[in-house]
Write a protein that holds these residues in place. Structure first.
Motif, PDB file in Angstrom:
ATOM      1  N   GLU A  27       7.581 -21.475  31.389  1.00 29.04           N
ATOM      2  CA  GLU A  27       7.492 -22.904  31.703  1.00 29.04           C
ATOM      3  C   GLU A  27       8.866 -23.492  31.990  1.00 29.04           C
ATOM      4  OE1 GLU A  27       5.504 -24.678  28.425  1.00 29.04           O
ATOM      5  OE2 GLU A  27       3.571 -23.714  28.853  1.00 29.04           O
ATOM      6  N   MET A  28       9.883 -23.027  31.263  1.00 26.74           N
ATOM      7  CA  MET A  28      11.237 -23.528  31.480  1.00 26.74           C
ATOM      8  C   MET A  28      11.755 -23.104  32.851  1.00 26.74           C
ATOM      9  SD  MET A  28      12.906 -22.992  27.693  1.00 26.74           S
ATOM     10  CE  MET A  28      14.491 -23.651  28.175  1.00 26.74           C
ATOM     11  N   LEU A  29      11.463 -21.856  33.229  1.00 25.12           N
ATOM     12  CA  LEU A  29      11.891 -21.390  34.545  1.00 25.12           C
ATOM     13  C   LEU A  29      11.146 -22.157  35.648  1.00 25.12           C
ATOM     14  CD1 LEU A  29      13.523 -19.549  36.340  1.00 25.12           C
ATOM     15  CD2 LEU A  29      11.795 -17.766  36.029  1.00 25.12           C
ATOM     16  N   ALA A  30       9.856 -22.389  35.454  1.00 24.17           N
ATOM     17  CA  ALA A  30       9.088 -23.151  36.442  1.00 24.17           C
ATOM     18  C   ALA A  30       9.654 -24.557  36.603  1.00 24.17           C
ATOM     19  CB  ALA A  30       7.620 -23.210  36.016  1.00 24.17           C
ATOM     20  N   ALA A  31      10.013 -25.184  35.485  1.00 20.89           N
ATOM     21  CA  ALA A  31      10.599 -26.527  35.547  1.00 20.89           C
ATOM     22  C   ALA A  31      11.927 -26.502  36.294  1.00 20.89           C
ATOM     23  CB  ALA A  31      10.789 -27.075  34.139  1.00 20.89           C
ATOM     24  N   GLU A  32      12.725 -25.455  36.095  1.00 21.83           N
ATOM     25  CA  GLU A  32      14.004 -25.334  36.792  1.00 21.83           C
ATOM     26  C   GLU A  32      13.793 -25.160  38.286  1.00 21.83           C
ATOM     27  OE1 GLU A  32      18.233 -25.055  37.204  1.00 21.83           O
ATOM     28  OE2 GLU A  32      16.838 -26.000  35.790  1.00 21.83           O
ATOM     29  N   LEU A  33      12.772 -24.388  38.678  1.00 19.82           N
ATOM     30  CA  LEU A  33      12.476 -24.216  40.101  1.00 19.82           C
ATOM     31  C   LEU A  33      12.129 -25.558  40.746  1.00 19.82           C
ATOM     32  CD1 LEU A  33      10.361 -20.917  40.049  1.00 19.82           C
ATOM     33  CD2 LEU A  33      12.708 -21.194  40.869  1.00 19.82           C
ATOM     34  N   LEU A  34      11.331 -26.348  40.045  1.00 17.48           N
ATOM     35  CA  LEU A  34      10.982 -27.664  40.571  1.00 17.48           C
ATOM     36  C   LEU A  34      12.223 -28.549  40.698  1.00 17.48           C
ATOM     37  CD1 LEU A  34       7.665 -28.369  38.605  1.00 17.48           C
ATOM     38  CD2 LEU A  34       7.895 -27.966  41.065  1.00 17.48           C
ATOM     39  N   ALA A  95      21.763 -19.459  45.399  1.00 18.01           N
ATOM     40  CA  ALA A  95      23.008 -19.353  44.630  1.00 18.01           C
ATOM     41  C   ALA A  95      22.804 -19.871  43.213  1.00 18.01           C
ATOM     42  CB  ALA A  95      24.117 -20.136  45.333  1.00 18.01           C
ATOM     43  N   ALA A  96      22.045 -20.960  43.070  1.00 22.17           N
ATOM     44  CA  ALA A  96      21.776 -21.513  41.737  1.00 22.17           C
ATOM     45  C   ALA A  96      20.964 -20.537  40.908  1.00 22.17           C
ATOM     46  CB  ALA A  96      21.041 -22.847  41.865  1.00 22.17           C
ATOM     47  N   LEU A  97      20.008 -19.854  41.517  1.00 23.24           N
ATOM     48  CA  LEU A  97      19.186 -18.876  40.792  1.00 23.24           C
ATOM     49  C   LEU A  97      20.015 -17.664  40.383  1.00 23.24           C
ATOM     50  CD1 LEU A  97      15.910 -19.030  42.933  1.00 23.24           C
ATOM     51  CD2 LEU A  97      16.256 -19.930  40.611  1.00 23.24           C
ATOM     52  N   GLN A  98      20.934 -17.245  41.244  1.00 25.95           N
ATOM     53  CA  GLN A  98      21.792 -16.113  40.905  1.00 25.95           C
ATOM     54  C   GLN A  98      22.759 -16.470  39.775  1.00 25.95           C
ATOM     55  OE1 GLN A  98      23.137 -15.434  44.937  1.00 25.95           O
ATOM     56  NE2 GLN A  98      21.797 -13.645  45.179  1.00 25.95           N
ATOM     57  N   ARG A  99      23.240 -17.720  39.745  1.00 24.02           N
ATOM     58  CA  ARG A  99      24.085 -18.158  38.626  1.00 24.02           C
ATOM     59  C   ARG A  99      23.277 -18.157  37.335  1.00 24.02           C
ATOM     60  NH1 ARG A  99      25.969 -21.913  42.538  1.00 24.02           N
ATOM     61  NH2 ARG A  99      24.581 -23.533  41.710  1.00 24.02           N
ATOM     62  N   LEU A 100      22.027 -18.572  37.422  1.00 20.83           N
ATOM     63  CA  LEU A 100      21.170 -18.587  36.235  1.00 20.83           C
ATOM     64  C   LEU A 100      20.919 -17.163  35.737  1.00 20.83           C
ATOM     65  CD1 LEU A 100      19.385 -20.109  34.241  1.00 20.83           C
ATOM     66  CD2 LEU A 100      17.543 -20.023  35.936  1.00 20.83           C
ATOM     67  N   ALA A 101      20.747 -16.214  36.654  1.00 24.13           N
ATOM     68  CA  ALA A 101      20.519 -14.828  36.258  1.00 24.13           C
ATOM     69  C   ALA A 101      21.737 -14.249  35.556  1.00 24.13           C
ATOM     70  CB  ALA A 101      20.162 -13.992  37.484  1.00 24.13           C
ATOM     71  N   ALA A 102      22.937 -14.714  35.952  1.00 23.10           N
ATOM     72  CA  ALA A 102      24.166 -14.224  35.319  1.00 23.10           C
ATOM     73  C   ALA A 102      24.346 -14.805  33.921  1.00 23.10           C
ATOM     74  CB  ALA A 102      25.364 -14.586  36.199  1.00 23.10           C
ATOM     75  N   ALA A 103      23.742 -15.947  33.660  1.00 24.67           N
ATOM     76  CA  ALA A 103      23.872 -16.570  32.337  1.00 24.67           C
ATOM     77  C   ALA A 103      22.530 -17.183  31.932  1.00 24.67           C
ATOM     78  CB  ALA A 103      24.967 -17.638  32.368  1.00 24.67           C
ATOM     79  N   PRO A 104      21.478 -16.357  31.709  1.00 29.59           N
ATOM     80  CA  PRO A 104      20.139 -16.872  31.426  1.00 29.59           C
ATOM     81  C   PRO A 104      20.062 -17.686  30.138  1.00 29.59           C
ATOM     82  CG  PRO A 104      20.244 -14.519  30.994  1.00 29.59           C
ATOM     83  CD  PRO A 104      21.516 -14.888  31.676  1.00 29.59           C
ATOM     84  N   GLU A 105      21.018 -17.446  29.218  1.00 29.19           N
ATOM     85  CA  GLU A 105      20.982 -18.169  27.941  1.00 29.19           C
ATOM     86  C   GLU A 105      21.187 -19.672  28.128  1.00 29.19           C
ATOM     87  OE1 GLU A 105      25.154 -16.829  28.797  1.00 29.19           O
ATOM     88  OE2 GLU A 105      23.155 -15.887  28.812  1.00 29.19           O
ATOM     89  N   THR A 106      21.778 -20.066  29.268  1.00 32.42           N
ATOM     90  CA  THR A 106      21.973 -21.503  29.502  1.00 32.42           C
ATOM     91  C   THR A 106      20.640 -22.245  29.632  1.00 32.42           C
ATOM     92  OG1 THR A 106      22.110 -21.155  31.904  1.00 32.42           O
ATOM     93  CG2 THR A 106      24.177 -21.110  30.659  1.00 32.42           C
ATOM     94  N   LEU A 107      19.595 -21.501  29.946  1.00 31.46           N
ATOM     95  CA  LEU A 107      18.263 -22.092  30.033  1.00 31.46           C
ATOM     96  C   LEU A 107      17.379 -21.620  28.882  1.00 31.46           C
ATOM     97  CD1 LEU A 107      16.847 -24.034  32.043  1.00 31.46           C
ATOM     98  CD2 LEU A 107      15.811 -22.026  33.114  1.00 31.46           C
ATOM     99  N   GLY A 108      18.006 -20.899  27.937  1.00 36.55           N
ATOM    100  CA  GLY A 108      17.237 -20.405  26.799  1.00 36.55           C
ATOM    101  C   GLY A 108      16.401 -19.187  27.121  1.00 36.55           C
ATOM    102  N   LEU A 109      16.784 -18.452  28.176  1.00 33.81           N
ATOM    103  CA  LEU A 109      16.030 -17.268  28.574  1.00 33.81           C
ATOM    104  C   LEU A 109      16.710 -16.013  28.049  1.00 33.81           C
ATOM    105  CD1 LEU A 109      15.335 -18.209  32.310  1.00 33.81           C
ATOM    106  CD2 LEU A 109      13.890 -18.647  30.309  1.00 33.81           C
ATOM    107  N   GLN A 110      15.900 -14.984  27.786  1.00 32.68           N
ATOM    108  CA  GLN A 110      16.450 -13.729  27.272  1.00 32.68           C
ATOM    109  C   GLN A 110      17.107 -12.931  28.394  1.00 32.68           C
ATOM    110  OE1 GLN A 110      13.685 -11.331  24.985  1.00 32.68           O
ATOM    111  NE2 GLN A 110      14.677  -9.436  25.641  1.00 32.68           N
TER     112      GLN A 110
END
Length: 339
Positions: A27-34, A95-110
């Protein structure tokens, strides 16, 4: 008239793999996509798919092998698939998604993995056509896509089809089995048989029936675009409008449509009804068969998976229809009944 040109589009197909995902993480990732401006995506979870396929109330008869394999995946990965235009805005989102993948903890993702593929709109618009070639069904019909050339051999009947967005290329087992049974029926019918095609799709069954010797056909589909496609395919096969009528609507709920279908039949009724849909719809329609058939009329039911066969058979036999013939292939069965 101005010339219309189809513009080829390039897209970035982005797959996001959310590892060790909980429903909250998804749900958090879906919200970020939106938030990033992504309008839509496909989301797939092995656990959710397993639950869906095991739910007896789910509205499906058949699950493709690809779905079964995805459901059997052992991990709890959630996969998101989305398409970004190959432009500045798409590049910023990627680019924003790739930054998130490099630091998933910023969104609380494992863990988050990003996979990118460049796709052309031509890949899903026209490339499939290279695999659709002329092929023979039964002893006489050759199904040929509109863009292919084919010279019929002695005794062959050429059935040209432009699939458009409707079901009925002839390649699926349900359609082939139905055409084979229809050929055998028409070989035994006196000249002048009138067909009714319920759930006509491209019209391949009723058009095939006319080429095989039927006098006329009425083709009905719940979708307007399918009825139009069937009419266009009839014209493609040089069938005159007085021999081929298309109608659209839900024959189970539309009384005016049902009355029109009845009015198009001769006084005695239709000689052959073909129904290539799914088991539940066939059973729902079955009380209409006796009303619409001629005294010695026949109905061909297809689109039935093997584990629904007994249920369909019992339903039609209870209405006074007798099983005359049956064909099976690849887990599908088609049955021929008569009054």
């Amino acid at each position: 008239m101005a010339e219309i040109r189809l513009v080829k589009m390039i897209w970035q197909e982005v797959k996001l793999y959310l590892l060790g995902a909980s429903s909250v993480g998804a749900e958090m990732l879906a919200a970020e996509l939106l938030r990033l401006g992504v309008a839509g995506w496909q989301q797939q979870s092995a656990s959710e798919l397993r639950n869906y396929l095991q739910d007896e109330s789910s509205p499906f008869d058949y699950a493709a092998a690809e779905l079964q394999s995805a459901a059997e995946a052992a991990d709890d990965t959630v996969a998101f698939t989305l398409y970004l235009a190959d432009d500045e805005q798409g590049a910023q989102i990627l680019a924003a998604l790739q930054r998130l993948a490099a630091a998933p903890e910023t969104l609380g993702l494992q863990s988050l993995r990003v996979q990118v593929n460049r796709r052309s709109s031509e890949e899903w618009e026209d490339n499939w056509k290279q695999y659709y070639k002329p092929f023979k069904v039964g002893s006489r019909l050759v199904v040929c896509p509109s863009w292919e050339e084919y010279a019929p051999q002695a005794g062959e009947l050429l059935l040209r089809i432009e699939p458009g967005g409707s079901f009925g290329t002839g390649q699926h087992q349900t359609t082939r089995l139905c055409l084979e049974l229809l050929e055998s029926c028409l070989a035994e019918q006196p000249a002048g048989a009138k067909l009714l095609d319920l759930g006509c799709g491209t019209g391949i069954l009723s058009i095939g029936g006319l080429l095989l010797g039927a006098k006329s056909a009425v083709a009905v589909d719940i979708e307007e675009h399918s009825a139009k496609a069937a009419a266009e395919n009839a014209a493609l096969n040089e069938l005159l409008p007085e021999r081929y009528l298309t109608l659209w609507g839900n024959i189970l709920t539309d009384e005016a449509l049902l009355a029109q279908v009845r009015a198009c039949a001769p006084a005695s009724g239709y000689d052959i009804i073909v129904v290539n849909i799914v088991a539940d719809v066939i059973m729902a329609m079955s009380p209409l068969f006796a009303q619409l058939l001629a005294g010695q009329g026949q109905v061909i039911c297809s689109g039935i998976i093997e584990n629904r066969r007994a249920e369909v058979l019992q339903t039609l036999q209870a209405l006074g229809l007798r099983l005359q013939a049956e064909r099976q292939d690849g887990g599908w069965c088609s049955m021929l009944f008569a009054l």
